[in-house]
Design an enzyme around this catalytic site. Structure first.
Site, PDB file in Angstrom:
ATOM      1  N   GLY A 191      48.832  43.442  52.123  1.00  0.00           N
ATOM      2  CA  GLY A 191      48.384  42.392  53.042  1.00  0.00           C
ATOM      3  C   GLY A 191      49.008  41.049  52.685  1.00  0.00           C
ATOM      4  O   GLY A 191      49.512  40.324  53.566  1.00  0.00           O
ATOM      5  N   GLY A 210      49.732  46.749  44.655  1.00  0.00           N
ATOM      6  CA  GLY A 210      49.683  48.189  44.399  1.00  0.00           C
ATOM      7  C   GLY A 210      51.014  48.880  44.635  1.00  0.00           C
ATOM      8  O   GLY A 210      51.183  50.030  44.223  1.00  0.00           O
ATOM      9  N   ALA A 244      52.389  55.700  45.058  1.00  0.00           N
ATOM     10  CA  ALA A 244      53.278  56.843  45.170  1.00  0.00           C
ATOM     11  C   ALA A 244      54.174  56.736  46.398  1.00  0.00           C
ATOM     12  O   ALA A 244      54.954  57.649  46.675  1.00  0.00           O
ATOM     13  CB  ALA A 244      52.455  58.127  45.223  1.00  0.00           C
ATOM     14  N   VAL A 286      37.746  28.753  45.366  1.00  0.00           N
ATOM     15  CA  VAL A 286      38.277  28.262  46.645  1.00  0.00           C
ATOM     16  C   VAL A 286      37.131  27.529  47.301  1.00  0.00           C
ATOM     17  O   VAL A 286      36.054  28.108  47.488  1.00  0.00           O
ATOM     18  CB  VAL A 286      38.713  29.432  47.568  1.00  0.00           C
ATOM     19  CG1 VAL A 286      39.218  28.907  48.906  1.00  0.00           C
ATOM     20  CG2 VAL A 286      39.766  30.298  46.901  1.00  0.00           C
ATOM     21  N   HIS A 298      42.209  54.916  46.643  1.00  0.00           N
ATOM     22  CA  HIS A 298      42.190  54.430  48.025  1.00  0.00           C
ATOM     23  C   HIS A 298      40.865  53.769  48.382  1.00  0.00           C
ATOM     24  O   HIS A 298      40.171  54.203  49.298  1.00  0.00           O
ATOM     25  CB  HIS A 298      42.465  55.594  48.990  1.00  0.00           C
ATOM     26  CG  HIS A 298      43.799  56.215  48.772  1.00  0.00           C
ATOM     27  ND1 HIS A 298      44.088  57.513  49.097  1.00  0.00           N
ATOM     28  CD2 HIS A 298      44.936  55.714  48.231  1.00  0.00           C
ATOM     29  CE1 HIS A 298      45.343  57.773  48.780  1.00  0.00           C
ATOM     30  NE2 HIS A 298      45.871  56.695  48.253  1.00  0.00           N
TER      31      HIS A 298
HETATM   32  C1  LIG Z   1      48.328  55.227  41.283  1.00  0.00           C
HETATM   33  C2  LIG Z   1      48.203  54.831  42.723  1.00  0.00           C
HETATM   34  C3  LIG Z   1      48.917  55.508  43.699  1.00  0.00           C
HETATM   35  C4  LIG Z   1      48.787  55.147  45.031  1.00  0.00           C
HETATM   36  N1  LIG Z   1      49.532  55.805  45.958  1.00  0.00           N
HETATM   37  C5  LIG Z   1      49.444  55.433  47.250  1.00  0.00           C
HETATM   38  C6  LIG Z   1      50.262  56.052  48.229  1.00  0.00           C
HETATM   39  O1  LIG Z   1      51.077  56.907  47.920  1.00  0.00           O
HETATM   40  N2  LIG Z   1      50.129  55.636  49.500  1.00  0.00           N
HETATM   41  C7  LIG Z   1      49.259  54.663  49.872  1.00  0.00           C
HETATM   42  O2  LIG Z   1      49.186  54.354  51.047  1.00  0.00           O
HETATM   43  N3  LIG Z   1      48.479  54.071  48.969  1.00  0.00           N
HETATM   44  C8  LIG Z   1      48.562  54.413  47.663  1.00  0.00           C
HETATM   45  N4  LIG Z   1      47.798  53.783  46.734  1.00  0.00           N
HETATM   46  C9  LIG Z   1      46.840  52.766  47.186  1.00  0.00           C
HETATM   47  C10 LIG Z   1      47.543  51.454  47.454  1.00  0.00           C
HETATM   48  O3  LIG Z   1      48.186  50.989  46.293  1.00  0.00           O
HETATM   49  C11 LIG Z   1      46.513  50.423  47.921  1.00  0.00           C
HETATM   50  O4  LIG Z   1      45.788  50.958  48.987  1.00  0.00           O
HETATM   51  C12 LIG Z   1      47.184  49.151  48.383  1.00  0.00           C
HETATM   52  O5  LIG Z   1      47.977  48.612  47.368  1.00  0.00           O
HETATM   53  C13 LIG Z   1      46.132  48.127  48.806  1.00  0.00           C
HETATM   54  O6  LIG Z   1      46.805  47.018  49.323  1.00  0.00           O
HETATM   55  P1  LIG Z   1      46.105  45.594  49.370  1.00  0.00           P
HETATM   56  O7  LIG Z   1      46.981  44.693  50.145  1.00  0.00           O
HETATM   57  O8  LIG Z   1      44.708  45.765  49.829  1.00  0.00           O
HETATM   58  O9  LIG Z   1      45.997  45.085  47.865  1.00  0.00           O
HETATM   59  P2  LIG Z   1      46.873  45.359  46.582  1.00  0.00           P
HETATM   60  O10 LIG Z   1      48.173  45.980  46.928  1.00  0.00           O
HETATM   61  O11 LIG Z   1      46.007  46.064  45.612  1.00  0.00           O
HETATM   62  O12 LIG Z   1      47.173  43.880  46.063  1.00  0.00           O
HETATM   63  C14 LIG Z   1      46.174  42.998  45.667  1.00  0.00           C
HETATM   64  C15 LIG Z   1      46.770  42.049  44.648  1.00  0.00           C
HETATM   65  O13 LIG Z   1      45.872  40.965  44.474  1.00  0.00           O
HETATM   66  C16 LIG Z   1      45.880  40.585  43.125  1.00  0.00           C
HETATM   67  N5  LIG Z   1      44.633  39.881  42.821  1.00  0.00           N
HETATM   68  C17 LIG Z   1      43.375  40.393  42.779  1.00  0.00           C
HETATM   69  N6  LIG Z   1      42.478  39.422  42.506  1.00  0.00           N
HETATM   70  C18 LIG Z   1      43.186  38.271  42.377  1.00  0.00           C
HETATM   71  C19 LIG Z   1      42.829  36.930  42.080  1.00  0.00           C
HETATM   72  N7  LIG Z   1      41.566  36.567  41.882  1.00  0.00           N
HETATM   73  N8  LIG Z   1      43.822  36.007  41.993  1.00  0.00           N
HETATM   74  C20 LIG Z   1      45.113  36.352  42.198  1.00  0.00           C
HETATM   75  N9  LIG Z   1      45.507  37.612  42.479  1.00  0.00           N
HETATM   76  C21 LIG Z   1      44.558  38.564  42.570  1.00  0.00           C
HETATM   77  C22 LIG Z   1      46.019  41.900  42.373  1.00  0.00           C
HETATM   78  O14 LIG Z   1      46.578  41.664  41.101  1.00  0.00           O
HETATM   79  C23 LIG Z   1      46.944  42.697  43.281  1.00  0.00           C
HETATM   80  O15 LIG Z   1      48.282  42.563  42.871  1.00  0.00           O
HETATM   81  C24 LIG Z   1      47.924  54.113  45.399  1.00  0.00           C
HETATM   82  C25 LIG Z   1      47.220  53.408  44.420  1.00  0.00           C
HETATM   83  C26 LIG Z   1      47.354  53.753  43.094  1.00  0.00           C
HETATM   84  C27 LIG Z   1      46.596  52.981  42.057  1.00  0.00           C
END
Ligand SMILES: Cc1cc2nc3c(=O)[nH]c(=O)nc-3n(C[C@H](O)[C@H](O)[C@H](O)COP(=O)(O)OP(=O)(O)OC[C@H]3O[C@@H](n4cnc5c(N)ncnc54)[C@H](O)[C@@H]3O)c2cc1C
Ligand code: SF4
Length: 724
Positions: A182, A252, A257, A398, A638
């Site tokens: 996001g 993530g 993967a 914030v 997930h």
């Molecule tokens: C081992 C593993 C394998 C996966 N494989 C898949 C796959 O194959 N396909 C798939 O669709 N999904 C997969 N996922 C899930 C996927 O990674 C997540 O669903 C996705 O990354 C979520 O996206 P997001 O934008 O919600 O947040 P994220 O990508 O999790 O990003 C959030 C970021 O915010 C940062 N953050 C949090 N709190 C704060 C704060 N207070 N201040 C500053 N920064 C902060 C975190 O450090 C993180 O980097 C996998 C997850 C894991 C752990």
């Protein structure tokens, strides 16, 4: 003793600590190395010395033993090599844990920038490189947009000192919290629309050459900065689920993967977002944009584990459902594995890329530049075109700027250094608008905290409701001595549907990443609870009696990755939990996220049956996850929901355009807004939803900064279109 002078570094950073250590002492404790890249502190000498001593002792014993047996020099016995490797790994893990006790910042492979310019003889602790980027992160690294030239941004302290400052008095137009799916989409699209954007990211920046080789490098894999673990993968333990998530620049995507699947149309007909927009008409074009940006392709590299899955599907009568996953991995039609190509995705605007070599290491971070991580697409482009990414920067507050409690006059964002143990370097930034993109768990945690401390008291009390975990179960099969290396291929190469609701994917870790082997055990059926534990004990004992040597072999972790196929089972059934902000009974001093509600099932009978058939094909053992049996807690990567899209604050936290109810110019763009169980991996949907949300934000010149959430739905997304 003095270290040699190395020229060519930027001027020394200002001293923060003021404390000094004699260099002779530093050289005794750390391994300091002068390379082409400058002064590098490699590792803790002390632990290396202990390791070397152990290894030398073993060599000595090994040679003695060989001498006694034959009286001549033989090749080293295999057990000796194994033991030596084991010692190396244990020492590596202890070394990782020892960091905080030395009250220093992470030191591995960090060039000491600026040291070359100081009068040597003492090492100033304040000069340790906790603010400086890794050299390869900046100038030397062709994959990093940081190498693209001077940063225009200065610290707000510098501005306060009277040099510059923005005309409107804000440090940035938008501050994006988190750089995952996001957050990266938001940063890229907002920069494209002409806004000044900062991305605050708690995790570290990673590049192919500083990623861990295997999961035994625990300090570079796990994220637990307080324990000195500064990797990119985190596990959070709740009563209802163990949640795995990424934490890095690129969120993530560094550890995921890279399976990118769209959910079925039915998801738009369930959950609180139903009817709030014409999802089925709108979403396909955002999925198409997301797919193009993430470089989705059908997997062409099938490893032995994928072939086994196909055979198991045939045996189970569901071979027609077998498919090759859609993945965000660079697999060119022509060329050899590992070959480097000029930017294949963005017409030359992106970085050069290498072809996948099928090492199975996607979840340990791709060390070959083949996985389409966000720092190579969305975030890369955002940074290249002006976004400022602040790694290792955790947002802790914030609040609306003085004058308007709804945020219409802007926000102040406070941060601390996430990897610091003592000097947390608090900073304050101001901005017009905020995008929360800290992932489902991260955004919930931050918003709960801000609501509680009355920084954002108007956040809906629906926060934490409708959290979903995809109803997952991890099972698998291990075949000791299997003729092929099951770690070959990509992390998730193929999948099948064993029934309408139940989806199984073949997952693997790279050779050598055996630590997960500690968590796997003999397959156990049955309802959760003490009976299941008793059944598990019976199964283990039975197996020990029937096949003693093989059972011991499958219960120890060595060789696990090469012999194990994880079967990731996901069900698209309704089921949700709730997250609350409470003091747990065992630690009443602090509030934490705690889970409540119906337990998600850890035992999916059909999936267990399938695992048994799979294991029969190879003559191996069907396996379960130990925590699922002992604690009845499923593991999931997930986690979604918690700030779901809804028609009003009575049902969710954001409206259909991701605007937070109760505030102006505040958005949530991450997995927390997803309001239904997707039944597939969620990243593509999170990306597509973020694309859609950003398409409603007008270009900077038209912005009125009066964007507040609207109750009730809207059925048109024609306000503006994404610009690429
Ligand atoms: C081992 C593993 C394998 C996966 N494989 C898949 C796959 O194959 N396909 C798939 O669709 N999904 C997969 N996922 C899930 C996927 O990674 C997540 O669903 C996705 O990354 C979520 O996206 P997001 O934008 O919600 O947040 P994220 O990508 O999790 O990003 C959030 C970021 O915010 C940062 N953050 C949090 N709190 C704060 C704060 N207070 N201040 C500053 N920064 C902060 C975190 O450090 C993180 O980097 C996998 C997850 C894991 C752990
Ligand atoms: S299989 Fe190896 S080379 Fe291919 S994307 Fe995954 S980690 Fe990178």
């Amino acid at each position: 003793m003095q270290l040699p002078r190395v020229d060519g570094f930027p001027a020394p950073l200002p001293s923060h600590a003021g404390a000094q250590l004699p260099l002779s002492f530093v050289k005794r404790v750390f391994r300091v190395h002068v390379g082409a890249e400058g002064l590098v502190i490699r590792s803790l000498h002390l632990f290396d010395r202990i390791r070397d001593l152990g290894v030398r002792l073993l060599s000595w014993v090994g040679i003695l033993r060989q001498g006694t047996i034959s009286g001549s020099q033989l090749a080293r016995p295999q057990e000796f090599c194994l033991l030596r490797q084991f010692i190396k790994r244990v020492v590596g893990a202890v070394r990782g844990l020892a960091h905080p006790f030395l009250f220093l910042q992470p030191l591995h492979d960090r060039p000491l920038q600026g040291l070359g310019h100081q009068s040597l003889g003492f090492l100033d602790l304040g000069q340790l490189p906790h603010r400086a980027p890794l050299l390869r992160e900046s100038k030397g690294n062709p994959l990093s947009p940081a190498s693209l030239g001077d940063r225009k941004w200065e610290t707000n302290d510098a501005r306060a000192a009277g040099r510059g400052g923005q005309k409107d008095g804000f440090d940035f137009d938008f501050i994006v919290i988190g750089s995952g799916f996001g957050g990266s989409v938001a940063a890229h699209r907002l920069v494209e629309k002409g806004y000044r954007v900062a991305v605050m990211e708690m995790g570290r920046r990673w590049a192919p050459d500083n990623l861990p080789h295997t999961s035994w490098s625990i300090h570079r894999w796990f994220w637990r900065p307080r324990l000195g673990l500064r990797g990119f993968f985190n596990m959070r333990f709740f009563r209802h689920a163990t949640i795995f998530h990424g934490c890095a620049v690129g969120g993530g995507s560094i550890t995921y993967a890279s399976t990118l699947l769209p959910p079925g149309d039915k998801v738009w007909e369930s959950g609180s977002w139903t009817g709030l927009a014409d999802w089925k008409t709108e979403m396909p074009r955002h999925y198409a944009t997301a797919a193009r940006m993430l470089g989705i392709t059908e997997n062409k590299i099938l490893g032995p584990a994928d072939h086994l899955l196909q055979r198991a599907a045939e045996v189970s009568g569901v071979e027609h459902t077998y498919y090759c996953t859609k993945v965000g991995i660079f697999q060119p039609a022509a060329g050899v594995p590992g070959q480097t190509f000029p930017d294949p995705f963005f017409g030359g605007d992106g970085p050069a890329r290498s072809a996948c070599i099928a090492c199975g290491g996607c979840m340990m971070g791709c060390r070959y530049g083949a996985k389409n991580t966000l720092d190579l697409n969305y975030l890369y482009l955002a940074e290249k075109h002006g976004a400022h990414v602040f790694p290792e920067t955790k947002v802790v507050d914030v609040r609306p700027l003085d004058g308007a409690s709804d945020g219409s006059t802007g926000y102040e964002v406070r941060t601390v250094k996430s990897t610091a143990w003592m000097q947390r370097q608090p900073r304050r930034f101001t901005c017009r608008a905020v995008v929360f993109s800290a992932s489902s768990l991260g955004t919930m945690e931050l918003l709960f905290h801000l609501k509680e401390k009355r920084s954002l008291p108007a956040i809906s009390s629906e926060l934490g409701q409708h959290v979903r975990t995809n109803s997952e179960s991890l099972i698998g099969a291990r075949t000791p001595g299997y003729s092929q290396d099951l770690s070959q291929g990509i992390a998730i190469g193929s999948g099948i549907y064993i029934d309408e609701h139940t989806h199984i994917e073949a997952v693997r870790y790279p050779a050598g990443s055996d630590t997960m082997g500690f968590l796997t055990t003999i397959l156990t059926d049955g309802r959760p609870g003490p009976r299941r534990i008793a059944l598990w004990l019976k199964n283990v004992l039975g197996s020990l009696l029937r096949r003693p040597f093989q059972t011991v072999r499958v219960l120890q972790p060595r060789g696990w990755a090469k012999e194990f196929v994880i079967l990731l089972c996901m069900q698209a059934l309704e089921g949700e939990i709730e997250m609350r902000w409470q003091r747990p009974w065992f630690w009443p001093f602090h509030k934490f996220l705690v889970s409540r509600g119906e337990k998600v099932p850890t035992y999916i009978p059909k999936a267990n049956e399938f695992a048994k058939k799979f294991a029969q094909l190879t003559g191996g053992f069907a396996m379960s996850m130990l925590p699922e049996i002992l604690f009845d807690v499923p593991g999931t990567a997930h986690c979604i929901g918690g700030c779901v899209i809804a028609d009003s604050p009575a049902h969710g936290v954001v409206d259909a355009r991701h605007r937070v109810f109760g505030y102006k110019n505040m958005y949530v763009c991450d997995g927390s807004v997803v309001a239904a169980n997707l039944g597939v991996n969620p990243s593509l949907t999170i990306t597509a939803l973020a694309e859609r949300a950003m398409s409603f934000i007008p270009p900077a010149q038209w912005m009125t900064w009066d964007n507040g959430a609207q109750q009730g739905g809207e059925l048109s997304s024609d306000l503006s279109e994404t610009t690429s």
